[in-house]
Motif scaffolding. Structure first.
Motif, mmCIF file in Angstrom:
data_model
loop_
_atom_site.group_PDB
_atom_site.id
_atom_site.type_symbol
_atom_site.label_atom_id
_atom_site.label_comp_id
_atom_site.label_asym_id
_atom_site.label_seq_id
_atom_site.Cartn_x
_atom_site.Cartn_y
_atom_site.Cartn_z
ATOM 1 N N ALA A 83 0.851 -1.195 0.000
ATOM 2 C CA ALA A 83 0.000 0.000 0.000
ATOM 3 C C ALA A 83 0.886 1.244 0.000
ATOM 4 N N ARG A 84 0.641 2.146 -0.927
ATOM 5 C CA ARG A 84 1.447 3.364 -1.052
ATOM 6 C C ARG A 84 1.518 4.157 0.249
ATOM 7 N N GLN A 85 0.420 4.179 1.002
ATOM 8 C CA GLN A 85 0.411 4.960 2.244
ATOM 9 C C GLN A 85 1.303 4.351 3.326
ATOM 10 N N SER A 86 1.771 3.127 3.143
ATOM 11 C CA SER A 86 2.652 2.531 4.153
ATOM 12 C C SER A 86 4.109 2.958 3.983
ATOM 13 N N PHE A 87 4.438 3.582 2.852
ATOM 14 C CA PHE A 87 5.808 4.072 2.662
ATOM 15 C C PHE A 87 5.968 5.371 3.455
ATOM 16 N N ASP A 88 6.906 5.377 4.386
ATOM 17 C CA ASP A 88 7.085 6.504 5.295
ATOM 18 C C ASP A 88 8.424 7.186 5.037
ATOM 19 N N VAL A 89 8.470 8.017 4.002
ATOM 20 C CA VAL A 89 9.709 8.709 3.640
ATOM 21 C C VAL A 89 10.084 9.722 4.718
ATOM 22 N N ILE A 90 9.108 10.391 5.295
ATOM 23 C CA ILE A 90 9.394 11.370 6.346
ATOM 24 C C ILE A 90 10.003 10.663 7.563
ATOM 25 N N GLY A 91 9.432 9.526 7.954
ATOM 26 C CA GLY A 91 9.993 8.759 9.062
ATOM 27 C C GLY A 91 11.389 8.255 8.755
ATOM 28 N N PHE A 92 11.610 7.830 7.504
ATOM 29 C CA PHE A 92 12.938 7.379 7.089
ATOM 30 C C PHE A 92 13.943 8.527 7.209
ATOM 31 N N ARG A 93 13.592 9.704 6.698
ATOM 32 C CA ARG A 93 14.492 10.864 6.799
ATOM 33 C C ARG A 93 14.844 11.152 8.263
ATOM 34 N N ALA A 94 13.853 11.056 9.130
ATOM 35 C CA ALA A 94 14.089 11.309 10.554
ATOM 36 C C ALA A 94 15.080 10.294 11.136
ATOM 37 N N LYS A 95 14.959 9.040 10.734
ATOM 38 C CA LYS A 95 15.904 8.022 11.201
ATOM 39 C C LYS A 95 17.324 8.363 10.762
ATOM 40 N N ILE A 96 17.467 8.755 9.510
ATOM 41 C CA ILE A 96 18.794 9.070 8.982
ATOM 42 C C ILE A 96 19.369 10.295 9.689
ATOM 43 N N GLU A 97 18.534 11.291 9.928
ATOM 44 C CA GLU A 97 19.004 12.482 10.650
ATOM 45 C C GLU A 97 19.377 12.144 12.092
ATOM 46 N N THR A 98 18.698 11.195 12.701
ATOM 47 C CA THR A 98 19.003 10.775 14.067
ATOM 48 C C THR A 98 20.304 9.975 14.135
ATOM 49 N N TYR A 99 20.447 8.981 13.250
ATOM 50 C CA TYR A 99 21.581 8.055 13.332
ATOM 51 C C TYR A 99 22.800 8.491 12.528
ATOM 52 N N ARG A 100 22.614 9.350 11.538
ATOM 53 C CA ARG A 100 23.684 9.958 10.754
ATOM 54 C C ARG A 100 24.716 8.972 10.195
ATOM 55 N N PRO A 101 24.273 7.996 9.415
ATOM 56 C CA PRO A 101 25.256 7.106 8.780
ATOM 57 C C PRO A 101 26.082 7.889 7.758
ATOM 58 N N LYS A 102 27.220 7.329 7.389
ATOM 59 C CA LYS A 102 28.083 7.996 6.406
ATOM 60 C C LYS A 102 27.534 7.845 4.983
ATOM 61 N N THR A 103 26.893 6.708 4.706
ATOM 62 C CA THR A 103 26.381 6.412 3.367
ATOM 63 C C THR A 103 25.080 5.638 3.489
#
Length: 171
Positions: free
Chosen positions: A88-108
């Motif tokens: 389901a398209r509504q299950s894709f959470d790009v905003i939540g994903f961005r927040a995870k990346i901003e929190t954990y700050r991986p190099k790549t």
């Protein structure tokens, strides 16, 4: 029921990872067994080793062990499972994903399909190239890899995986 109990696969994230693989969602098989890239026809674990990202070929049930190598996992949909067109398209959470990346700050980060990258960049898959991408401002380096799914055999190539391995070896 907590949100975590609804997740098909647990995130494998912590601060300052070298690399985070990002899929669209768990496959039906992965959701059933609880391991990333678990379908026997999936090339992920073979590609990881053949490209030189890992020192040996890991099994899907060893995915958590990659944290010790600085490699993590997440998906854009933590609640869907199946082939991309079944999610389901509504299950894709790009905003939540961005927040995870901003929190954990991986190099790549490395999207394991053009579909995952297209959802992130809000572009059609035809506009997404394989390989290193221009990262959004304040974001880590971004790679797009061909899908390792057996269903994507027609477009399979190991070369972008090798480029990713070269990049992370330099960082």
């Amino acid at each position: 029921m907590s949100d975590a109990s609804l997740h098909r696969l647990p995130d494998q994230l912590r601060g300052n990872l070298r690399l985070v693989f990002v899929g669209t969602a768990a496959s039906t098989r992965s959701a059933k067994v609880g391991h990333y890239y678990a379908h026997p026809g999936n090339r992920f674990w073979r590609a990881l080793h053949e490209a030189g990202i890992t020192p040996r070929r890991y099994r899907p049930d060893e995915f958590a062990a990659l944290l010790a190598l600085g490699i993590g996992f997440t998906d854009l949909s933590k609640t869907g499972a199946g082939m991309d067109h079944e999610i389901a398209r509504q299950s894709f959470d790009v905003i939540g994903f961005r927040a995870k990346i901003e929190t954990y700050r991986p190099k790549t980060i490395a999207f394991t399909s053009k579909t995952a990258a297209s959802l992130f960049y809000h572009k059609p898959t035809s506009a997404i190239a394989l390989g290193r991408q221009a990262p959004p401002r304040g974001f880590p380096e971004v790679f797009v890899l061909p899908s390792p799914s057996g269903a994507a055999s027609a477009t399979w190539t190991l070369q972008p995986w090798r480029e990713l391995a070269e990049w992370i070896a330099q960082t």
